[in-house]
Design a protein around this motif. Structure first.
Motif, PDB file in Angstrom:
ATOM      1  N   PRO A  49       0.831  -1.212   0.000  1.00 20.47           N
ATOM      2  CA  PRO A  49       0.000   0.000   0.000  1.00 20.47           C
ATOM      3  C   PRO A  49       0.872   1.273   0.000  1.00 20.47           C
ATOM      4  CG  PRO A  49      -0.752  -1.535   1.674  1.00 20.47           C
ATOM      5  CD  PRO A  49       0.521  -2.086   1.148  1.00 20.47           C
ATOM      6  N   SER A 299      -6.632   6.889  -5.745  1.00 20.45           N
ATOM      7  CA  SER A 299      -5.400   6.458  -5.093  1.00 20.45           C
ATOM      8  C   SER A 299      -5.484   6.836  -3.624  1.00 20.45           C
ATOM      9  CB  SER A 299      -4.178   7.097  -5.746  1.00 20.45           C
ATOM     10  OG  SER A 299      -4.295   8.496  -5.717  1.00 20.45           O
ATOM     11  N   SER A 300      -5.118   5.873  -2.770  1.00 19.34           N
ATOM     12  CA  SER A 300      -5.225   6.089  -1.325  1.00 19.34           C
ATOM     13  C   SER A 300      -4.348   7.266  -0.905  1.00 19.34           C
ATOM     14  CB  SER A 300      -4.789   4.819  -0.603  1.00 19.34           C
ATOM     15  OG  SER A 300      -5.032   4.962   0.760  1.00 19.34           O
TER      16      SER A 300
ATOM     17  N   GLU B  93     -12.483   5.561   4.477  1.00 21.80           N
ATOM     18  CA  GLU B  93     -11.243   5.606   3.693  1.00 21.80           C
ATOM     19  C   GLU B  93     -11.198   6.916   2.902  1.00 21.80           C
ATOM     20  OE1 GLU B  93      -9.703   2.004   1.824  1.00 21.80           O
ATOM     21  OE2 GLU B  93     -11.470   0.971   2.571  1.00 21.80           O
ATOM     22  N   PHE B  95      -9.340   9.071  -0.400  1.00 18.73           N
ATOM     23  CA  PHE B  95      -8.644   8.879  -1.668  1.00 18.73           C
ATOM     24  C   PHE B  95      -8.489  10.201  -2.416  1.00 18.73           C
ATOM     25  CE2 PHE B  95     -10.928   4.974  -0.763  1.00 18.73           C
ATOM     26  CZ  PHE B  95      -9.959   4.016  -0.984  1.00 18.73           C
TER      27      PHE B  95
END
Lengths: 304, 332
Positions: A49, A299-300, B93, B95
């Motif tokens: 990651p 994209s993280s 999450e 991003f």
């Protein structure tokens, strides 16, 4: 054989990670590039990651650069006096870089500025180094005497607080390396990488340091920068995977040893061509990334 | 004592009390039925099935964990199709999202995905859309479409795909419906690429087992799945609706050295970070020391002071390196 990475929470091939480390370490020892701009993308390519790749990469570079610094120190390639001033400049840029990025983000043009800065900087530095090194090599082959690398810039020599740097065989104002490192640091902060691949060319062309000493001194500076980054990432984001870092560091320390040995077997011009090729290849890849649709649009958001 | 008037009064009172008792009995019956009715099995409510057998029930991740094969088996009512769904914990999450600006691709938005499952694996004995109606798939969250509807997205950039406009902000905001749908799709596909989300029809094997149907599912556990407890849900379907269901918990835990390192990293981050730096530095210096010792053994210095390279007529640069090394070694 696979190993489980406790912080990344995934298994990875031992051979693959050590090989990645070996390649990055070799380049690090050879041309003084910290490997940040190579290591993180390669680790991401093998499935780590992004946040873990960036933080663990910094930790691995501590191992690589300590090994490289150690070799260069014994070979007399580390200018401690200049390295110390560069470190202080690096500390100064940390605060400045963060503010500039905040400002750019507020203006809504941060990513555009970052990407273009990257491509322009890498492209121009890489192209300049490549052409200049090629010309030097040709001159050497034809028997012409190459210009002496240690030539003082007249403008720089007029600045106050001049200081001798015997190891690098140059005389500069204290402000020159300090401001240079701060500027490179700001650029590196904007671009999100360590800055070694900008720093080494700057040391060679602007500070007129011999290539070998520039490489050794840059590694010395990277050692401390990456140690600080690792500590901060571990404390704030808990994204440092020490198993991954040690595997990469193992490969990269061995690679750095080989790279650092190769430094003395190659001429300065040849080393510069190697570095220029890496920088140009990165610039070309980044330019292509700008125009080709990515496989995933998301994209993280990571810590580096 | 007991005259005619009193007798009438007594009769009336008895009558009144009788009605009262009847009303009370009626109320009790009504109340009881009101309580009992909701618990009575309705036509569409699924029955309980025996819980699935998980092999292994706990996946342990040691230092040399190389992934795990998981088998889920059990029995379902005769003639039923089977859907097996595995879900991880819900989490937020963040991003960056790339978008085209002129000819180039740049990060144009920051996306906040709220409470999406960390893992969603859906396996079916057939095609889920032919086994259940859309309402049931949505109600039990059994397929891609149902999961995407439940993924709640926030964005920093107000995009209108129909008008082609984009307006940035520094706070999370609700995206337009079309843009939200696009984001949900992007998120699902990213998770699919990581192996944490998947929808696989025709992956559950069914065999007749007496008056029941035996089901079995074999799959590789996703490598990117985080440690935790995972809910395994099995649905038996017939006539486009769920007729029975069961559930079990699959544990995915770190053990030994990885467990110790993970807990150290989260509970004592400064010590962990400092230790990581020290170990990395030591590794670097030790490798260098080892390498230089090996080199010294390989290249013994000649008695007359010349290096091995110059003695054997080696390249001047090589000789220079060795001389330099010898000098520095001597200095050390």
């Amino acid at each position: 054989m696979d190993l489980y990475l406790p912080v990344a929470g995934m298994s990875i091939s031992l051979f693959l990670v050590v090989s990645v480390g070996g390649l990055v370490g070799f380049l690090s020892g050879l041309v003084g590039v910290g490997g940040g701009f190579l290591l993180t993308p390669i680790l991401m390519m093998v499935g780590v990651p992004p946040t873990i790749a960036a933080a663990s990469g910094a930790c691995a570079l501590v191992g690589t650069s300590s090994s490289g610094t150690s070799v260069h120190f014994r070979l007399g390639n580390v200018d401690l006096r200049l390295g110390g001033i560069l470190l202080m400049g690096g500390l100064a840029e940390a605060a400045l870089g963060v503010h500039i990025i905040k400002l750019l983000r507020a203006m809504g043009s941060a990513d555009l500025v970052i990407t273009f800065t990257y491509v322009v900087m890498l492209g121009s530095i890489g192209a300049f180094m490549f052409v200049e090194s090629l010309q030097s090599l040709r001159r050497g082959m034809l028997g012409h005497k190459a210009p002496h690398p240690v030539q003082q810039n007249r403008l720089l020599s007029k600045l106050p607080f001049q200081m001798n740097f015997p190891r690098s065989n140059v005389r500069h104002s204290v402000f020159v390396p300090f401001i240079l490192c701060a500027l490179v640091g700001v650029l590196a902060a904007i671009m999100g990488v360590g800055g070694g691949f900008i720093m080494v060319p700057m040391m060679v062309y602007l500070l007129r340091m011999p290539m070998h000493v520039a490489v050794g001194t840059d590694l010395f500076q990277i050692l401390f920068t990456c140690a600080g980054a690792t500590l901060m990432q571990a404390a704030t984001n808990q994204t440092v995977d020490v198993v991954l870092a040690l595997l990469v560091a193992f490969g990269s320390t061995v690679g750095a040893q080989v790279g650092a040995r190769m430094v003395r077997l190659l001429r300065g011009e040849q080393l510069r061509i190697v570095l220029a090729s890496i920088v140009l290849a990165t610039a070309v890849k980044m330019t292509l990334d700008l125009f080709i649709e990515p496989a995933s649009l998301l994209s993280s958001i990571g810590g580096n | 004592m007991f005259d005619g008037v009193s007798a009438v009064k007594f009769y009336r009172e008895c009558l009144w009390r009788g009605w009262l008792l009847r009303a009370l009995a009626l109320a009790v019956c009504f109340g009881a039925s009101a309580i009992a009715l909701p618990t009575a099995p309705a036509d569409h409510a699924p029955a309980e099935m025996p819980p699935p057998k998980l092999i292994p029930e706990t996946i342990e991740m040691g230092a040399f964990y190389e992934g795990s094969h998981v088998r889920i088996e059990g029995t379902a009512p005769d003639g039923a199709g089977v859907l097996v769904v595995i879900r991880g914990d819900r989490k937020d999450e963040f991003f960056n999202r790339k978008g085209r600006v002129g000819p180039i691709w740049l990060n144009v938005d920051r996306i906040h995905i709220k409470q999406a499952p960390s893992v969603f694996l859906s396996f079916a004995s057939g095609d889920a859309s032919t086994m259940l109606d859309r309402a049931s798939l949505d109600e039990y969250r059994l397929d891609e479409s149902a999961i995407m509807k439940r993924i709640h997205c926030l964005c920093r950039c107000k995009c209108s795909l129909t008008e082609g406009t984009r307006q940035s902000g520094d706070r999370d905001m609700q995206p337009d419906p079309e843009y939200a749908k696009l984001l949900q799709g992007d998120f699902f596909h990213l998770k699919e690429r990581e192996g944490c989300y998947c929808v696989r029809p025709h992956s559950v094997n069914l065999t007749a087992s007496g008056s029941k149907t035996a089901y079995a599912l074999d799959f590789e556990w996703p490598r990117m799945a985080p440690p935790g407890d995972y809910q395994v849900e099995v649905y038996a379907c017939r006539g486009m609706c769920v007729i029975a269901r069961s559930a079990a918990t699959l544990r995915f835990v770190e053990v030994g050295f990885p467990a110790y390192m993970a807990s150290l990293a989260s509970n004592r981050p400064w010590a962990y970070g400092g230790g990581a730096v020290l170990v990395a530095m030591l590794a670097g210096f030790l490798t260098d020391a080892l390498a230089s010792r090996l080199r010294r053994k390989r290249r013994p210095r000649a008695k007359d002071g010349t290096t091995a390279a110059s003695a054997r007529g080696g390249a001047p640069e090589e000789a220079a390196v060795e001389t330099h090394e010898a000098e520095t070694t001597h200095r050390d």
